[in-house]
Enzyme design. Structure first.
Site, PDB file in Angstrom:
ATOM      1  N   HIS A  34     -45.608  32.985  39.874  1.00  0.00           N
ATOM      2  CA  HIS A  34     -45.280  33.797  38.787  1.00  0.00           C
ATOM      3  C   HIS A  34     -44.454  35.058  38.974  1.00  0.00           C
ATOM      4  O   HIS A  34     -44.637  35.721  39.913  1.00  0.00           O
ATOM      5  CB  HIS A  34     -46.527  34.138  38.108  1.00  0.00           C
ATOM      6  CG  HIS A  34     -46.267  34.779  36.628  1.00  0.00           C
ATOM      7  ND1 HIS A  34     -45.839  34.174  35.572  1.00  0.00           N
ATOM      8  CD2 HIS A  34     -46.717  35.929  36.092  1.00  0.00           C
ATOM      9  CE1 HIS A  34     -45.666  34.812  34.776  1.00  0.00           C
ATOM     10  NE2 HIS A  34     -46.276  36.025  34.865  1.00  0.00           N
ATOM     11  N   GLU A  44     -46.197  27.972  39.670  1.00  0.00           N
ATOM     12  CA  GLU A  44     -46.862  29.097  38.712  1.00  0.00           C
ATOM     13  C   GLU A  44     -47.937  28.350  37.812  1.00  0.00           C
ATOM     14  O   GLU A  44     -47.587  27.084  37.466  1.00  0.00           O
ATOM     15  CB  GLU A  44     -45.541  29.406  37.694  1.00  0.00           C
ATOM     16  CG  GLU A  44     -44.553  30.305  38.222  1.00  0.00           C
ATOM     17  CD  GLU A  44     -44.011  31.167  37.374  1.00  0.00           C
ATOM     18  OE1 GLU A  44     -44.252  31.578  36.289  1.00  0.00           O
ATOM     19  OE2 GLU A  44     -42.673  31.484  37.488  1.00  0.00           O
ATOM     20  N   SER A  90     -42.153  37.122  32.265  1.00  0.00           N
ATOM     21  CA  SER A  90     -43.545  37.013  31.925  1.00  0.00           C
ATOM     22  C   SER A  90     -43.836  37.015  30.358  1.00  0.00           C
ATOM     23  O   SER A  90     -43.200  36.601  29.728  1.00  0.00           O
ATOM     24  CB  SER A  90     -44.371  37.939  32.885  1.00  0.00           C
ATOM     25  OG  SER A  90     -45.768  37.759  32.644  1.00  0.00           O
TER      26      SER A  90
END
Length: 431
Positions: free
Chosen positions: A389, A359, A244
């Site tokens: 995600h 995502e 991330s």
């Protein structure tokens, strides 16, 4: 099927808008969450399936109805009229994520492999910045007032001779640390590669703007270049990993070190999972992969805002400064390393990017990969069907003790480990 219809009617249809029975509605949605996350002990498989389908319906419908806009659930969801398709492990994980009462933290992996030990490294030993969270960001009174502690995550058999992995945790540059929810992630990486993982606690927003995060990453790289799990000693090879925002930081650090080399050390390879590479949020997936009721297998349950790009701006402004603010940085400035998609991407080490097809930030990975390849760098973008995600951190089935493992996450973890071990083998052949 009849039970599923009953649960759906009980919890949803009699509360046709958010203006009706608000107390009952809150209770019903809470109950639906319990349905989605319970173990259903004593129920048969068909009952479990019916309850979980109902929970899926409820949690998806809740978003639109809690905005006060009445909408018929039939417009978005089609209840089977004959037979009931059993949801697979992916469907069940999504149901748990949608019903989460902990912002999906309880659904993250929890297990630390037995063959891994963790050694905390305070700033007094590393020389890193010691910092603390401001009052409104404190969750743990002790931990959040004593930040800057790194973890050496050491698998059995690893020594100072073993290649080292520097890990950048995620959390939107605003949340988390190596110690709170990330030890299962870093310990599994250490166990699967046989390499020690060094996870550092970089400074976060809103207390510290960019470039504090990158500065801390550079300091961590310099530290493990000279210090291993057994103490002082030069690194034979250093890999970088992250997810991330931390995936974006891992890539930003790699580009920065290309431009500002550290004597005696270089990045041997990078694996970024679901990286945030574009702080301008321009990718098409911010629209095409946002969560939608009945949107199919390309909707991200981790991003449920109507406009994920717009919802990201307050956090990005904390990091880079709002437009017009003194000292603010434009996210498309080529020298803004932390918005790494917009930097120069030539002469980078081998990079593996792992991302889900569902995502919101899929474009961050795909676009970065395309630009880096055009610049001549060795980049592979591996896209996993139906995955959301940071899906790699939900390999244990999203929270339930008896949940089936999430196979795509296990496959991605193996791909990451094989990538690093393959690079290690190449380095050994050259030496």
């Amino acid at each position: 099927e009849a039970l599923s219809v009953f649960v759906f009617q009980r919890c949803f249809l009699h509360n046709s808008t958010c203006k009706l029975y608000p107390e009952d509605r809150a209770t019903d949605f809470s109950w639906a969450g319990q349905v989605a996350t319970s173990k259903h002990t004593g129920h048969d498989t068909e009952t479990d399936t019916a309850l979980l389908w109902a929970a899926l319906l409820l949690r998806s419908a809740a978003a639109s109805h809690c905005s006060g806009r009445p909408r018929s659930p039939v417009q978005s969801w089609k209840m089977p009229t004959s037979g009931l398709e059993k949801p697979d492990a992916i469907d069940l994980c999504i149901a748990k994520l949608l019903a989460s009462a902990s912002d999906t933290q309880d659904e993250l992996d929890q297990t630390i492999p037995n063959n891994v030990k963790i050694k905390e490294m305070p700033p007094s030993e590393t020389g890193f910045v010691a910092w603390s969270r401001q009052e409104d960001m404190i969750i743990d009174e002790v931990a959040d007032k004593n930040r800057g502690i790194a973890d050496w995550v050491i698998p059995e058999g690893a020594t100072n001779v073993t290649p080292r992995i520097l890990y950048c945790h995620g959390g939107g540059y605003e949340f988390y640390s190596p110690q709170d929810v990330y030890r299962p992630t870093t310990s599994k990486l250490a166990a699967s590669t046989g390499m020690p993982v060094f996870a550092f606690d970089y400074r976060l927003i809103p207390e510290f703007r960019h470039p504090a995060q990158l500065d801390d990453a550079v300091a961590a790289f310099k530290f493990i270049a000279k210090n291993g799990p057994e103490g002082p000693g030069d690194a034979r090879a250093i890999f970088i990993a992250g997810d991330s925002a931390g995936g974006g930081l891992a890539l930003a650090l790699t580009v920065y070190l290309r431009d500002h080399p550290v004597e005696g050390a270089k990045v041997a390879g990078v694996c970024a999972a679901s990286p945030e590479t574009d702080l301008a949020c321009e990718g098409e997936s911010y629209l095409t992969r946002r969560w939608k009721e009945g949107g199919g297998h390309q909707c991200d349950p981790m991003f449920r805002d109507e406009d994920p790009a717009a919802s990201s701006l307050p956090q990005i402004h904390k990091l880079l400064g709002a437009p017009g603010d003194e000292g603010s940085i434009h996210p498309k400035d080529p020298k803004c390393y932390i918005s790494v998609k917009h930097t120069e991407l030539h002469d980078l080490p081998p990079i593996l990017i792992i991302v889900g097809d569902a995502e919101v930030m899929l474009s961050d990975s795909v676009d970065f990969g395309e630009r880096a390849k055009e610049a001549g760098s060795d980049v592979k973008v591996s896209v996993y069907h139906r995955m959301w995600h940071t899906f790699m951190q939900f390999s244990e089935g999203c929270g339930a003790p008896d949940a089936a493992p999430l196979q795509p996450a296990l496959d991605a973890q193996k791909e990451q480990a094989d990538f690093f071990k393959g690079l290690q083998d190449k380095l050994l052949k050259k030496s």
